[in-house]
Design a protein around this motif. Structure first.
Motif, PDB file in Angstrom:
ATOM      1  N   CYS A  87       0.839  -1.209   0.000  1.00 45.33           N
ATOM      2  CA  CYS A  87       0.000   0.000   0.000  1.00 45.33           C
ATOM      3  C   CYS A  87       0.870   1.253   0.000  1.00 45.33           C
ATOM      4  CB  CYS A  87      -0.916  -0.010   1.219  1.00 45.33           C
ATOM      5  SG  CYS A  87      -2.222  -1.261   1.160  1.00 45.33           S
ATOM      6  N   ALA A  88       1.995   1.210   0.710  1.00 45.21           N
ATOM      7  CA  ALA A  88       2.893   2.367   0.724  1.00 45.21           C
ATOM      8  C   ALA A  88       3.471   2.627  -0.660  1.00 45.21           C
ATOM      9  CB  ALA A  88       4.024   2.139   1.730  1.00 45.21           C
ATOM     10  N   VAL A  89       3.810   1.560  -1.388  1.00 41.49           N
ATOM     11  CA  VAL A  89       4.334   1.713  -2.747  1.00 41.49           C
ATOM     12  C   VAL A  89       3.281   2.341  -3.647  1.00 41.49           C
ATOM     13  CG1 VAL A  89       5.092   0.452  -4.799  1.00 41.49           C
ATOM     14  CG2 VAL A  89       6.024  -0.142  -2.557  1.00 41.49           C
ATOM     15  N   LEU A  90       2.044   1.822  -3.578  1.00 40.93           N
ATOM     16  CA  LEU A  90       0.967   2.372  -4.397  1.00 40.93           C
ATOM     17  C   LEU A  90       0.707   3.835  -4.040  1.00 40.93           C
ATOM     18  CD1 LEU A  90      -1.347   2.102  -6.427  1.00 40.93           C
ATOM     19  CD2 LEU A  90      -2.761   1.169  -4.579  1.00 40.93           C
ATOM     20  N   ALA A  91       0.648   4.133  -2.742  1.00 38.90           N
ATOM     21  CA  ALA A  91       0.369   5.501  -2.308  1.00 38.90           C
ATOM     22  C   ALA A  91       1.456   6.459  -2.764  1.00 38.90           C
ATOM     23  CB  ALA A  91       0.234   5.545  -0.782  1.00 38.90           C
ATOM     24  N   GLN A  92       2.717   6.076  -2.609  1.00 39.53           N
ATOM     25  CA  GLN A  92       3.807   6.971  -2.959  1.00 39.53           C
ATOM     26  C   GLN A  92       3.962   7.129  -4.469  1.00 39.53           C
ATOM     27  OE1 GLN A  92       5.646   8.989  -0.955  1.00 39.53           O
ATOM     28  NE2 GLN A  92       4.108   8.329   0.513  1.00 39.53           N
ATOM     29  N   THR A  93       3.683   6.071  -5.231  1.00 37.95           N
ATOM     30  CA  THR A  93       3.737   6.191  -6.688  1.00 37.95           C
ATOM     31  C   THR A  93       2.706   7.201  -7.181  1.00 37.95           C
ATOM     32  OG1 THR A  93       4.488   3.891  -6.909  1.00 37.95           O
ATOM     33  CG2 THR A  93       3.564   4.927  -8.862  1.00 37.95           C
ATOM     34  N   CYS A  94       1.493   7.104  -6.634  1.00 43.96           N
ATOM     35  CA  CYS A  94       0.441   8.055  -7.015  1.00 43.96           C
ATOM     36  C   CYS A  94       0.808   9.464  -6.558  1.00 43.96           C
ATOM     37  CB  CYS A  94      -0.886   7.629  -6.386  1.00 43.96           C
ATOM     38  SG  CYS A  94      -1.566   6.082  -7.027  1.00 43.96           S
ATOM     39  N   PHE A  95       1.334   9.582  -5.361  1.00 46.06           N
ATOM     40  CA  PHE A  95       1.659  10.889  -4.802  1.00 46.06           C
ATOM     41  C   PHE A  95       2.774  11.571  -5.588  1.00 46.06           C
ATOM     42  CE2 PHE A  95       4.146  13.246  -1.442  1.00 46.06           C
ATOM     43  CZ  PHE A  95       3.304  14.341  -1.404  1.00 46.06           C
ATOM     44  N   VAL A  96       3.845  10.833  -5.881  1.00 45.84           N
ATOM     45  CA  VAL A  96       4.969  11.411  -6.625  1.00 45.84           C
ATOM     46  C   VAL A  96       4.537  11.811  -8.022  1.00 45.84           C
ATOM     47  CG1 VAL A  96       7.221  10.888  -7.653  1.00 45.84           C
ATOM     48  CG2 VAL A  96       6.761  10.268  -5.273  1.00 45.84           C
ATOM     49  N   PHE A  97       3.742  10.964  -8.671  1.00 49.81           N
ATOM     50  CA  PHE A  97       3.286  11.290 -10.018  1.00 49.81           C
ATOM     51  C   PHE A  97       2.442  12.556 -10.019  1.00 49.81           C
ATOM     52  CE2 PHE A  97       0.571  10.975 -13.760  1.00 49.81           C
ATOM     53  CZ  PHE A  97       1.496  10.618 -14.737  1.00 49.81           C
ATOM     54  N   ALA A  98       1.504  12.650  -9.050  1.00 50.36           N
ATOM     55  CA  ALA A  98       0.635  13.829  -8.991  1.00 50.36           C
ATOM     56  C   ALA A  98       1.425  15.081  -8.625  1.00 50.36           C
ATOM     57  CB  ALA A  98      -0.485  13.595  -7.982  1.00 50.36           C
ATOM     58  N   ALA A  99       2.412  14.950  -7.728  1.00 51.99           N
ATOM     59  CA  ALA A  99       3.179  16.113  -7.284  1.00 51.99           C
ATOM     60  C   ALA A  99       4.129  16.613  -8.362  1.00 51.99           C
ATOM     61  CB  ALA A  99       3.965  15.773  -6.012  1.00 51.99           C
ATOM     62  N   THR A 100       4.677  15.699  -9.169  1.00 49.20           N
ATOM     63  CA  THR A 100       5.633  16.122 -10.190  1.00 49.20           C
ATOM     64  C   THR A 100       4.946  16.579 -11.465  1.00 49.20           C
ATOM     65  OG1 THR A 100       5.857  13.805 -10.914  1.00 49.20           O
ATOM     66  CG2 THR A 100       7.484  14.633  -9.336  1.00 49.20           C
ATOM     67  N   GLN A 101       3.749  16.059 -11.741  1.00 52.08           N
ATOM     68  CA  GLN A 101       3.082  16.391 -12.989  1.00 52.08           C
ATOM     69  C   GLN A 101       2.012  17.465 -12.858  1.00 52.08           C
ATOM     70  OE1 GLN A 101       4.297  14.904 -15.782  1.00 52.08           O
ATOM     71  NE2 GLN A 101       5.729  13.885 -14.397  1.00 52.08           N
ATOM     72  N   GLY A 102       1.532  17.689 -11.629  1.00 52.29           N
ATOM     73  CA  GLY A 102       0.439  18.635 -11.454  1.00 52.29           C
ATOM     74  C   GLY A 102       0.745  19.705 -10.429  1.00 52.29           C
ATOM     75  N   ASP A 103      -0.293  20.218  -9.798  1.00 49.34           N
ATOM     76  CA  ASP A 103      -0.177  21.293  -8.825  1.00 49.34           C
ATOM     77  C   ASP A 103       0.235  20.719  -7.474  1.00 49.34           C
ATOM     78  OD1 ASP A 103      -1.810  23.007  -6.582  1.00 49.34           O
ATOM     79  OD2 ASP A 103      -1.058  24.283  -8.197  1.00 49.34           O
ATOM     80  N   LEU A 104       1.211  21.355  -6.817  1.00 45.13           N
ATOM     81  CA  LEU A 104       1.747  20.858  -5.551  1.00 45.13           C
ATOM     82  C   LEU A 104       0.685  20.833  -4.462  1.00 45.13           C
ATOM     83  CD1 LEU A 104       4.142  20.002  -3.754  1.00 45.13           C
ATOM     84  CD2 LEU A 104       4.602  22.436  -3.377  1.00 45.13           C
ATOM     85  N   LEU A 105      -0.038  21.939  -4.305  1.00 39.53           N
ATOM     86  CA  LEU A 105      -1.035  22.022  -3.243  1.00 39.53           C
ATOM     87  C   LEU A 105      -2.126  20.975  -3.421  1.00 39.53           C
ATOM     88  CD1 LEU A 105      -2.404  23.317  -0.816  1.00 39.53           C
ATOM     89  CD2 LEU A 105      -3.387  25.018  -2.365  1.00 39.53           C
ATOM     90  N   HIS A 106      -2.634  20.844  -4.637  1.00 37.88           N
ATOM     91  CA  HIS A 106      -3.712  19.885  -4.866  1.00 37.88           C
ATOM     92  C   HIS A 106      -3.224  18.448  -4.710  1.00 37.88           C
ATOM     93  CE1 HIS A 106      -6.531  22.779  -7.257  1.00 37.88           C
ATOM     94  NE2 HIS A 106      -6.450  23.060  -5.980  1.00 37.88           N
ATOM     95  N   ALA A 107      -1.978  18.177  -5.103  1.00 37.19           N
ATOM     96  CA  ALA A 107      -1.440  16.825  -4.932  1.00 37.19           C
ATOM     97  C   ALA A 107      -1.374  16.455  -3.459  1.00 37.19           C
ATOM     98  CB  ALA A 107      -0.054  16.726  -5.573  1.00 37.19           C
ATOM     99  N   VAL A 108      -0.847  17.369  -2.643  1.00 40.56           N
ATOM    100  CA  VAL A 108      -0.753  17.105  -1.208  1.00 40.56           C
ATOM    101  C   VAL A 108      -2.137  17.005  -0.585  1.00 40.56           C
ATOM    102  CG1 VAL A 108       0.037  18.058   1.001  1.00 40.56           C
ATOM    103  CG2 VAL A 108       1.522  18.146  -1.001  1.00 40.56           C
ATOM    104  N   VAL A 271       0.773  24.003   4.902  1.00 43.14           N
ATOM    105  CA  VAL A 271       2.224  24.138   4.712  1.00 43.14           C
ATOM    106  C   VAL A 271       2.562  24.095   3.225  1.00 43.14           C
ATOM    107  CG1 VAL A 271       4.475  23.055   5.135  1.00 43.14           C
ATOM    108  CG2 VAL A 271       2.794  23.219   6.982  1.00 43.14           C
ATOM    109  N   SER A 272       1.906  23.225   2.477  1.00 42.30           N
ATOM    110  CA  SER A 272       2.137  23.153   1.035  1.00 42.30           C
ATOM    111  C   SER A 272       1.696  24.427   0.344  1.00 42.30           C
ATOM    112  CB  SER A 272       1.395  21.949   0.435  1.00 42.30           C
ATOM    113  OG  SER A 272       1.901  20.736   0.949  1.00 42.30           O
ATOM    114  N   ALA A 273       0.582  25.002   0.810  1.00 41.51           N
ATOM    115  CA  ALA A 273       0.130  26.267   0.240  1.00 41.51           C
ATOM    116  C   ALA A 273       1.159  27.368   0.473  1.00 41.51           C
ATOM    117  CB  ALA A 273      -1.215  26.659   0.842  1.00 41.51           C
ATOM    118  N   LEU A 274       1.744  27.380   1.662  1.00 38.10           N
ATOM    119  CA  LEU A 274       2.773  28.367   1.973  1.00 38.10           C
ATOM    120  C   LEU A 274       4.017  28.158   1.112  1.00 38.10           C
ATOM    121  CD1 LEU A 274       3.745  30.701   3.763  1.00 38.10           C
ATOM    122  CD2 LEU A 274       4.533  28.985   5.421  1.00 38.10           C
ATOM    123  N   LEU A 275       4.425  26.901   0.955  1.00 34.85           N
ATOM    124  CA  LEU A 275       5.595  26.599   0.126  1.00 34.85           C
ATOM    125  C   LEU A 275       5.330  26.931  -1.340  1.00 34.85           C
ATOM    126  CD1 LEU A 275       6.735  23.216   1.698  1.00 34.85           C
ATOM    127  CD2 LEU A 275       7.853  25.434   1.920  1.00 34.85           C
TER     128      LEU A 275
END
Length: 317
Positions: A87-108, A271-275
């Protein structure tokens, strides 16, 4: 720090709920920093970045582990541990893909919908009781999520669905993490997760490596950042990952309810919004600020419920 207390079975700590809340908030801040650093790895395939997020901490922890920790990490007897790693692998794969390809705040934000699922998972899987005030706090936090996303105006794009999938996988992983934190010493608990997740994500890493233009990456042509920035970003992600897991372990250890601290995971959102504003110059919309306020209010309500239920955090596992 001596290695013995980390590898031996530690006594159940007696931490006030407010201190546990601070630990979880710090863990969530580490997650926001991890998402920020992932933006600087866009020259690499998300699968490779995910594998690096697991293998680097595992290699760092090998300097401290002992024989029983190695045997626990490679054992097939602890099936919930392997499910947690998957589950951690699946969660992190989705998270990294969304964070690198899309909006940081919305991904988080969408990744942190996980706390909305945690009480239900804990109820179905572990039989935990759901306190009314905890449910009210989580509902208030969910209203904050809706205020930020504004689904009626935007709709949900494919990246949003990917991030939501990561949030659901994260919920299952965190419930299992809470469970293992009651039964295993901290170092072994983390080493098992990183080692098993590294093994399970190895096929994804091989797939990503096969589609990576290494010549262009090494020449600095396939990414917006030079190679040394990619390397530093990966090392920073490893450090944030270790900090995130360590702080979560300290927060969860000795608690009798996995859902009490769940709303504190939303700290990563403001915190992501601030960053996003500080680093990338993106100003959060008023709806995002309003949603963040609702998220904090929901967290406070849920924590007050947890304080009444656990008498200030004096609980046993």
């Amino acid at each position: 720090m001596s290695i013995v207390p980390l590898t031996a079975t530690a006594p159940v700590p007696n931490r006030p709920l407010l201190r546990r809340a601070g630990l979880m908030a710090a863990a969530s801040t580490s997650l926001a920093l991890l998402a920020l650093l992932s933006r600087y790895t866009r020259g690499l395939a998300p699968e490779l970045v995910t594998w690096g997020r697991f293998i680097l901490p595992a290699l760092i922890l090998t300097a401290f582990v002992r024989g029983p920790d190695w045997r626990a990490a490679w054992s097939l007897a602890d099936r919930p541990g392997w499910v947690r790693a998957l589950c951690a692998v699946l969660a992190q794969t989705c998270f990294v893909f969304a964070a690198t390809q899309g909006d940081l705040l919305h991904a988080v934000l969408l990744y942190n919908t996980g706390p909305l699922f945690i009480p239900l998972v804990a109820w179905l899987w572990l039989g935990e009781r759901l306190r009314p005030a905890t449910l009210a706090g989580l509902a208030l936090g969910f209203l904050g999520v809706l205020a930020v996303l504004r689904p009626g105006a935007r709709g949900l794009d494919p990246l949003a669905l990917i991030a939501l999938t990561g949030g659901l996988a994260m919920a299952v992983s965190q419930v299992l993490f809470y469970r293992s934190a009651q039964r295993q010493p901290p170092l072994r608990n983390q080493f098992k997760l990183y080692t098993q997740a590294s093994l399970l994500s190895l096929p994804l890493a091989a797939l990503g490596a096969a589609h990576t233009p290494w010549g262009a990456v090494l020449a600095g042509e396939a990414a917006s950042e030079p190679v040394w920035v990619l390397a530093l970003a990966l090392l920073g992600m490893a450090a944030c990952s270790l900090g995130n897991q360590s702080l979560r372990d300290l927060a969860y250890r000795g608690m009798d309810n996995a859902s009490t601290l769940a709303p504190l995971m939303y700290v990563a959102v403001p915190v992501s919004a601030l960053l996003d504003w500080w680093v990338f110059g993106r100003v959060a919309a008023p709806s995002a600020l309003f949603g963040a306020a609702l998220i904090v209010a929901g967290a406070v309500a849920a924590l007050r419920s947890g304080a009444r239920g656990s008498a200030g955090g004096n609980v046993t596992s």
